[in-house]
Design a protein around this motif. Structure first.
Motif: not given
Length: 139
Positions: A15-34
């Motif tokens: 139940s602790a496993i996320r389908s959205k906003h996972s760590k890898p997804e957040m890393q990609v989003r930060r990189l895209l934004h930068s």
């Protein structure tokens, strides 16, 4: 021999496993934004609710977990299926792969370009170049 985990503990882990906003997804989003890209997240009107959508570029980026989406690279250590309850896991993970293929085909049929990034690829030093090349195919 694998360690035995209680059903309650396993349930809490799952139940602790996320389908959205996972760590890898957040890393990609930060990189895209930068890199200066702006995007939308998890658009419900697109097949599979893709992780990252860049509507102006008609592009979608899917960040997939190696275990849950069965990364086909034999070098990926995170994609190994569990040793216990093989029938259950084989069926469950197989359905994920089928659903991913159907969503990918549907997105491409609608004219979207799709980049699939695997969890183990997110730490790659050439990720910024790969994203830029995907998002700017003509130059």
């Amino acid at each position: 021999m694998a360690d035995k985990i209680s059903k309650e503990r396993r349930s809490a882990n799952m139940s602790a496993i996320r389908s959205k906003h996972s760590k890898p997804e957040m890393q990609v989003r930060r990189l895209l934004h930068s890199l200066g890209y702006r995007f939308r997240l998890h658009r419900k009107d697109l097949p599979g609710k893709p992780d990252i959508v860049l509507p102006g570029r008609q592009a979608v980026i899917e960040v997939r977990g190696c275990f849950w989406h069965v990364h086909p690279d034999p070098k990926c250590k995170d994609a190994r299926p569990p040793a216990s309850n093989k029938g259950y896991w084989s069926s469950k993970l197989g359905r994920n792969v089928q659903r991913d293929a159907a969503n990918l085909a549907a997105l491409e049929a609608l004219g979207w370009r799709v980049l699939v990034l695997w969890e183990c690829e997110v730490a790659s030093p050439d990720l910024a170049a790969r994203l830029s090349h995907f998002l700017n195919p003509t130059g």
